[in-house]
Design a protein around this motif. Structure first.
Motif, PDB file in Angstrom:
ATOM      1  N   GLY A  79       0.960  -1.344  -0.146  1.00 58.49           N
ATOM      2  CA  GLY A  79       0.015  -0.018  -0.158  1.00 58.49           C
ATOM      3  C   GLY A  79       0.893   1.604   0.086  1.00 58.49           C
ATOM      4  O   GLY A  79      -0.257   2.111  -0.023  1.00 58.49           O
ATOM      5  N   GLY A  80       2.120   0.865  -0.456  1.00 61.61           N
ATOM      6  CA  GLY A  80       3.188   1.755  -0.084  1.00 61.61           C
ATOM      7  C   GLY A  80       2.979   3.510   1.387  1.00 61.61           C
ATOM      8  O   GLY A  80       3.532   4.326   1.346  1.00 61.61           O
ATOM      9  N   GLN A  81       2.476   2.365   2.503  1.00 66.53           N
ATOM     10  CA  GLN A  81       2.525   3.623   3.703  1.00 66.53           C
ATOM     11  C   GLN A  81       3.344   3.329   4.681  1.00 66.53           C
ATOM     12  O   GLN A  81       3.914   2.234   4.138  1.00 66.53           O
ATOM     13  CB  GLN A  81       1.152   3.271   4.112  1.00 66.53           C
ATOM     14  N   VAL A  82       3.723   4.457   4.946  1.00 70.77           N
ATOM     15  CA  VAL A  82       5.209   4.592   5.412  1.00 70.77           C
ATOM     16  C   VAL A  82       4.977   4.920   6.539  1.00 70.77           C
ATOM     17  O   VAL A  82       4.981   6.696   7.230  1.00 70.77           O
ATOM     18  CB  VAL A  82       6.410   5.948   4.607  1.00 70.77           C
ATOM     19  N   GLY A  83       4.738   3.781   7.735  1.00 66.62           N
ATOM     20  CA  GLY A  83       4.030   4.870   9.392  1.00 66.62           C
ATOM     21  C   GLY A  83       5.286   5.178  10.201  1.00 66.62           C
ATOM     22  O   GLY A  83       6.564   3.994  10.254  1.00 66.62           O
ATOM     23  N   THR A  84       5.153   5.893  10.980  1.00 64.29           N
ATOM     24  CA  THR A  84       5.857   5.992  12.518  1.00 64.29           C
ATOM     25  C   THR A  84       5.183   4.711  13.760  1.00 64.29           C
ATOM     26  O   THR A  84       4.303   3.756  13.323  1.00 64.29           O
ATOM     27  CB  THR A  84       5.391   7.198  13.140  1.00 64.29           C
ATOM     28  N   GLY A  85       5.949   4.169  14.712  1.00 66.58           N
ATOM     29  CA  GLY A  85       6.269   3.639  15.620  1.00 66.58           C
ATOM     30  C   GLY A  85       6.412   1.870  14.896  1.00 66.58           C
ATOM     31  O   GLY A  85       6.717   1.792  13.856  1.00 66.58           O
ATOM     32  N   GLN A  86       6.328   1.323  15.989  1.00 66.90           N
ATOM     33  CA  GLN A  86       5.975  -0.560  15.304  1.00 66.90           C
ATOM     34  C   GLN A  86       4.396  -0.441  14.612  1.00 66.90           C
ATOM     35  O   GLN A  86       3.775  -0.380  15.246  1.00 66.90           O
ATOM     36  CB  GLN A  86       6.638  -1.071  16.044  1.00 66.90           C
ATOM     37  N   ARG A  87       4.738  -2.567  14.362  1.00 69.11           N
ATOM     38  CA  ARG A  87       2.721  -3.011  14.182  1.00 69.11           C
ATOM     39  C   ARG A  87       2.334  -2.263  15.561  1.00 69.11           C
ATOM     40  O   ARG A  87       0.978  -2.399  15.371  1.00 69.11           O
ATOM     41  CB  ARG A  87       3.560  -3.834  13.988  1.00 69.11           C
ATOM     42  N   GLN A  88       3.105  -2.995  16.733  1.00 64.32           N
ATOM     43  CA  GLN A  88       2.664  -2.704  17.965  1.00 64.32           C
ATOM     44  C   GLN A  88       2.791  -0.665  18.488  1.00 64.32           C
ATOM     45  O   GLN A  88       3.732  -0.191  17.978  1.00 64.32           O
ATOM     46  CB  GLN A  88       3.359  -3.914  19.125  1.00 64.32           C
ATOM     47  N   ASP A  89       2.217  -0.944  19.553  1.00 66.59           N
ATOM     48  CA  ASP A  89       1.965   0.395  19.512  1.00 66.59           C
ATOM     49  C   ASP A  89       2.561   0.654  21.278  1.00 66.59           C
ATOM     50  O   ASP A  89       3.036  -0.249  21.031  1.00 66.59           O
ATOM     51  CB  ASP A  89       0.573   1.230  19.546  1.00 66.59           C
ATOM     52  N   GLN A  90       3.198   1.556  21.370  1.00 63.81           N
ATOM     53  CA  GLN A  90       3.792   2.065  22.399  1.00 63.81           C
ATOM     54  C   GLN A  90       2.809   1.637  23.630  1.00 63.81           C
ATOM     55  O   GLN A  90       3.824   1.331  24.518  1.00 63.81           O
ATOM     56  CB  GLN A  90       4.488   3.565  22.532  1.00 63.81           C
ATOM     57  N   ASP A  91       2.480   1.900  24.157  1.00 66.12           N
ATOM     58  CA  ASP A  91       1.618   0.819  24.664  1.00 66.12           C
ATOM     59  C   ASP A  91       1.985  -0.402  25.023  1.00 66.12           C
ATOM     60  O   ASP A  91       2.347  -0.856  26.170  1.00 66.12           O
ATOM     61  CB  ASP A  91       0.040   0.928  25.252  1.00 66.12           C
ATOM     62  N   TRP A  92       1.371  -1.240  24.235  1.00 67.94           N
ATOM     63  CA  TRP A  92       1.958  -3.049  24.047  1.00 67.94           C
ATOM     64  C   TRP A  92       3.119  -2.286  24.539  1.00 67.94           C
ATOM     65  O   TRP A  92       3.856  -3.683  24.912  1.00 67.94           O
ATOM     66  CB  TRP A  92       1.187  -3.215  22.647  1.00 67.94           C
TER      67      TRP A  92
END
Length: 433
Positions: A79-92
Motif C-alpha cells: 500500500g505504500g504507507q510509511v508509518g511511524t512506530g512499530q506494528r505494535q503500539d507504544q502501550d503494548w
C-alpha cells in the motif's frame, strides 16, 4: 509448490498499477560462475536493497541475489504507507518490554521514516514522499483510545504530529460514514513502493553493489566462508544476509518457524477525476482498525488504490471479488467505478507482529516479518544489518532482543491453525466485536 512461482511468471513484475507506472530499470544480469564477495545479500526487496546500499557505502564488496526482479515481492506491491512506530503500539511495547526498550524502538521507527524521506531526496528517486496517514475507527471506544494515545505520544515521547479527529474532522478528510473518527499522523506518509524500490536499486548499484536478478538461491553451505548457490553460480563470502521475508522457503528453518507468509490484495480503479473528492479530500493514506486492515490512498493520477482481504495458501483467489467487497463497504457510491488493476502479494507476519531480526549463524543475519509495516522498517533494517556486519551490532540487537516465538503446529499445521485464528478475527470484524 514455491511461493516465488505459484502466482507469478519467472523474472517479470506482476501485472499491477505499480508495474504499469514503474520507472525504467534495465534488468540486472543473472549470476554465473564462481563469485567472491564480502557479503552476499539474498533478496532484492527493501531490506536487501537497503543493506546492499549501506554496505557498499561502507566500502564492502556486495553481491545481491534476487530470484525475479528487484522489488518483485511485497516491496513492489504494498500500500505504500510509511508509518511511524512499530506494528505494535507504544502501550503494548511498554507493557511487554519496558519503557526504556519501548523508547528505543520508537526512536528507531522515527529514524526509519526519515530514512525514506532522505533517501528519496538524496538519490533523486523516481517517487515522491507525501505526508500524512489517517487511522479510521469504527467505534466511539476506538476514537476515544486514539485521542488518549495522541495525548500520550505528545506527553511521554514529545511527538506532537498525531492529531485526534472526531467524526466531523474525519469526514472532512475522508467522506466515509462507516467511521466514527480517528486520528491523522502528519509525520507518516506514503510513496509509490515499486518506484522507491527502483530508486534503492539504482542507488545501491551506483554505490558499487553487484545486483543480480533471475538468481534463485537453492542452498547455502554454512561455515567460516559460506557459499551461496544458484543454478549457475556459487558466491563465496564472509557474511550472508537473508532478506527474503515471505519468500524465505527452506533456506533457514530458524527464521521460517517464526515468520509466516500470508497474501494480501490491492485493486486500482479507473482514474476518478473530480470524483476523487468523494474518496479523499487530502492527499493522505488511510488505514482502518479492522483486524484484517483496509488501507487506501489516491494515486498520482487520482485512482483509488484500495487494499484489503487476506489468504493463507499458495494460490491467490479472485482478487477483484476479494477487494471490491470491503471497498464498497467503505465507499458504496463507487459501485459503478471500473477496476483497472488487481493484484496480490505475499508478505510475512510474526506471532507478535514485531519484525524478526535474528543472527542465525555467527556470520548469517536475517531481518523479515514486518507484518504489514515494512516500507520504513525494512529500509531501516538494511542499515542495521550493514552496521552489524561491520561490527556495530548494538542497534541490530535492540530489534533482535524482542522475544520472537515460533508459530505453533510446525510446518504441517501452522497454516491451518492460522486460517482458524484469522477466520475468528474476521468474524469479530463483521460482528463489530
Amino acid at each position: 509448490m514455491d511461493l516465488l512461482f505459484a502466482n507469478d511468471k519467472a523474472g517479470t513484475y506482476p501485472a499491477s498499477y505499480y508495474a504499469a507506472t514503474r520507472a525504467d530499470l534495465a534488468p540486472f544480469p543473472a549470476p554465473a560462475g564462481d563469485l567472491r564477495a564480502d557479503v552476499c545479500v539474498v533478496g532484492g526487496g527493501f531490506t536487501g536493497l537497503s543493506a546492499a546500499l549501506h554496505l557498499a557505502q561502507r566500502g564492502l564488496d556486495v553481491v545481491l541475489l534476487e530470484a525475479h526482479r528487484v522489488g518483485f515481492g511485497a516491496s513492489g506491491r504494498n500500500g505504500g504507507q510509511v508509518g511511524t512506530g512499530q506494528r505494535q503500539d507504544q502501550d503494548w511495547l511498554e507493557r511487554t518490554l519496558g519503557r526504556d526498550h519501548a523508547r528505543q524502538l520508537w526512536d528507531l521507527s522515527l529514524e526509519s521514516v526519515e530514512m525514506v524521506r532522505t533517501l528519496i531526496r538524496d538519490h533523486d528517486m523516481p517517487c515522491t514522499f507525501h505526508d500524512g496517514i489517517v487511522h479510521a475507527c469504527f467505534s466511539q471506544g476506538e476514537v476515544d483510545h486514539a485521542r488518549h494515545y495522541a495525548e500520550k505520544m505528545a506527553r511521554d515521547y514529545g511527538y506532537d504530529r498525531i492529531t485526534p479527529l472526531d467524526s466531523d474532522a474525519l469526514q472532512a478528510i475522508l467522506p466515509a460514514p462507516l467511521y466514527k473518527g480517528g486520528d491523522i499522523d502528519r509525520g507518516a506518509g506514503h510513496v509509490h513502493p515499486l518506484n522507491y524500490a527502483v530508486g534503492l536499486a539504482r542507488a545501491a548499484a551506483k554505490a558499487g553493489a553487484r545486483l543480480h536478478e533471475n538468481a534463485l538461491v537453492q542452498r547455502i553451505d554454512h561455515g567460516a566462508r559460506p557459499v551461496v548457490h544458484t543454478a549457475d553460480a556459487r558466491v563465496t563470502c564472509d557474511h550472508v544476509i537473508l532478506a527474503c521475508n515471505g519468500y524465505l522457503g527452506g533456506l533457514d528453518p530458524h527464521v521460517a518457524a517464526r515468520v509466516m507468509p500470508i497474501n494480501n490484495f490491492v485493486v486500482a480503479t479507473e482514474p476518478l477525476g473530480d470524483r476523487a473528492a468523494e474518496v479523499l479530500r487530502e492527499n493522505v493514506a488511510v488505514a482502518d482498525t479492522r483486524f484484517v486492515v483496509n488501507y487506501w490512498r489516491l494515486s498520482e493520477d487520482n485512482r483509488l488504490l484500495f487494499g484489503g482481504g487476506e489468504s493463507y495458501g499458495y494460490r491467490f483467489p479472485d482478487v477483484v471479488k476479494t477487494v471490491r467487497k470491503p471497498m464498497l463497504e467503505v465507499y458504496p457510491h463507487l459501485k459503478d467505478v471500473r477496476i483497472d488493476y488487481a493484484w496480490g502479494g505475499t508478505l510475512a507476519i510474526t506471532m507478535n507482529r514485531m519484525p524478526c531480526f535474528a543472527r542465525v549463524k555467527p556470520n548469517v543475519l536475517s531481518a523479515s516479518g514486518y507484518s504489514g509495516h515494512g516500507v520504513a522498517m525494512a529500509t531501516l533494517a538494511g542499515r542495521l544489518l550493514a552496521e552489524a556486519v561491520a561490527g556495530q551490532a548494538e542497534r541490530f540487537d535492540v530489534m533482535a532482543s524482542v522475544p520472537m516465538h515460533r508459530f505453533p503446529g510446525g510446518p504441517a499445521m501452522r497454516w491451518p491453525m492460522l486460517v482458524l485464528a484469522m477466520t475468528w478475527y474476521s468474524m469479530r470484524d463483521r460482528l463489530g466485536i
